[in-house]
Structure formats: C-alpha cells, structure tokens
Design a protein around this motif. Sequence first.
Motif, short mmCIF file in Angstrom:
data_model
loop_
_atom_site.label_atom_id
_atom_site.label_comp_id
_atom_site.label_asym_id
_atom_site.label_seq_id
_atom_site.Cartn_x
_atom_site.Cartn_y
_atom_site.Cartn_z
N ASN A 31 -9.95 -45.51 -82.25
CA ASN A 31 -9.80 -45.04 -83.63
C ASN A 31 -9.78 -43.53 -83.74
O ASN A 31 -9.16 -42.96 -84.65
CB ASN A 31 -10.92 -45.61 -84.50
CG ASN A 31 -10.77 -47.09 -84.74
OD1 ASN A 31 -9.70 -47.65 -84.53
ND2 ASN A 31 -11.84 -47.74 -85.17
N GLY A 35 -6.61 -42.20 -85.38
CA GLY A 35 -6.85 -41.60 -86.69
C GLY A 35 -6.10 -40.28 -86.86
O GLY A 35 -5.61 -39.97 -87.95
N GLY A 39 -3.15 -39.71 -89.81
CA GLY A 39 -3.15 -38.61 -90.76
C GLY A 39 -1.80 -37.93 -90.82
O GLY A 39 -1.28 -37.63 -91.91
N THR A 42 0.69 -39.98 -92.61
CA THR A 42 0.52 -39.87 -94.06
C THR A 42 1.36 -38.72 -94.62
O THR A 42 2.02 -38.85 -95.65
CB THR A 42 -0.96 -39.63 -94.42
OG1 THR A 42 -1.73 -40.75 -93.99
CG2 THR A 42 -1.15 -39.44 -95.92
N GLN A 218 -9.56 -35.22 -91.07
CA GLN A 218 -10.53 -36.06 -91.77
C GLN A 218 -10.77 -37.36 -91.00
O GLN A 218 -11.92 -37.76 -90.78
CB GLN A 218 -10.02 -36.39 -93.17
CG GLN A 218 -10.89 -37.37 -93.94
CD GLN A 218 -10.26 -37.80 -95.25
OE1 GLN A 218 -9.51 -37.04 -95.84
NE2 GLN A 218 -10.56 -39.00 -95.69
N ASN A 219 -9.69 -38.02 -90.61
CA ASN A 219 -9.81 -39.27 -89.85
C ASN A 219 -10.53 -39.05 -88.53
O ASN A 219 -11.37 -39.86 -88.11
CB ASN A 219 -8.44 -39.86 -89.59
CG ASN A 219 -7.77 -40.36 -90.85
OD1 ASN A 219 -8.42 -40.55 -91.87
ND2 ASN A 219 -6.47 -40.58 -90.78
N SER A 223 -14.06 -40.72 -87.23
CA SER A 223 -14.04 -41.49 -85.99
C SER A 223 -14.96 -40.88 -84.94
O SER A 223 -15.62 -41.61 -84.19
CB SER A 223 -12.61 -41.59 -85.45
OG SER A 223 -11.77 -42.25 -86.37
#
Length: 251
Positions: A31, A35, A39, A42, A218-219, A223
């Motif tokens: 993760n 992650g 991001g 996104t 952030q992710n 994690s």
Amino acid sequence: QLYNTVDSYVVGNYISSHALAAVGQSTSIINMLVGLFMGLSTGAGVIISQYYGSENFKELKQAIHTSLALTFVLCIVFTLIGIAMAHPILVWIGSPQEVLPLATTYLQIYFAGVSFMLIYNMGSGILRALSDSKNPLIYLMFSSVVNIILDLVFVLILDLGVAGVAIATTIAQFVSAMLVLYKLTHTEEIYKVEWKQIRFSAPILSRIVSIGFPAAIQNAIVSFSNVLVQSYISSFGAAAVAGYSTTVKLD
C-alpha cells in the motif's frame, strides 16, 4: 482489497498461520508504494475530466496518452524498487524469522507483476474520468473471480503455497489490465488510445504532477504510518502478525 483478502483466506485455511502472517505483513508495504501511484493517477483523472467536460478533445487525447506514458515508466520503477527492497524492508520492520522467507517470496512475486495493477488503476481512472464507471467494475469483478479460482488451484492442487497465491494475484491483475487496455485501444470514442501517440506532453505532465503529488504524499504518509505500526506488531511474533493482518482486512 478482495485480491489480498482472498489470498489471506486461502493461505490461512489451507497452508498455515505463518503463511497468513506473511501475506498480511506484505499489505502495508504494498500500500505504501501503490498509494504513491494512486495519488498521481488522481491528478491524471482530474485533468482528463476537465478536458472532457470542456470538450477540448485535442488536449484530452494528449492527457490520456501522457498519463499512460507516465504509468509505463512508473511500472518499471516500482517493479525494480519493489523487488529489490522487499527483503530489506521486511527485515527493517522486524518480520519474525519464521515469517520472513514466506513474506519475501510473496512480496517479490507481487512486485514482479505490480505493473498490471498500476495499468489497471490508471486505465480505470481514465475511463471513470470519461464517465464510464461500469466497465472498470465489470473487469475487476471478472479478474477477482479468476484470482479466487487460481488461488485454490495453485494451493490445493499444485501445492505452490504462498508463491501460488502471489502468482494467482499477478495473473488476475494481468487479466484486468488487458481488459481495460483493450477497451481504451478498441473504442470508437474520441478518447481512443493509439500506441504510437503514447508520449509525454510536458505542460500536461506538469499539471498532473502538481495536482497528483499532494495526494500521492498524503497516501504515502498514511501507508508509512501503517508500516511503522506493523513493525511494532512484529515484535509480538507470528501469531500476533496473523491476527493483526486479519483484522486489517476486515477493517
């Protein structure tokens, strides 16, 4: 989530609690790297949806092809980093000795095929940005069924152990990646992907990174905190790792 949860169910019921701990201990590490990519994807989705909504089809095609170019580059980077760092990271978080070999095997095989998961996630993100949320779901449901079947075949029939569930997951992710790529390259819509046009557009790449980088950090922070928690759990032994990983799956 279902991929890794099914892996845990199969190894926990048909191999051993150590195998369950090995698969579970890998989750937070997976993760952490994934992650970062999610991001960035996104950011790509935001840019693509903006161009699609404003009917700026020239920039839309450039954004889609730039997003895929970025994905293919990161596939190489993540694969190499994942395979090389799997064992050192597991040692760093204090993976119990009886779990370490199994966890290393699972993690290295997983990262050997991580490209397929990245491709699916970016491809499905592109489709969702273009208002298609149904097909990515269908592709993932199909590949999840493939994963469940192969998990049972590789473990119960071929007796491949932890390596078997990792291989099954890789094959299932390959299926989902190929389905989403087929959709993008064979559609008659304006956003059709053409292999020869997959290249970087510097201005669009800059926009994707500027929007996606904060989400990626952030992710990664969330994690990484879970990785640290995992290191504390590891000090209590394999049984505690297995119990904690099972709880995380349910959560």
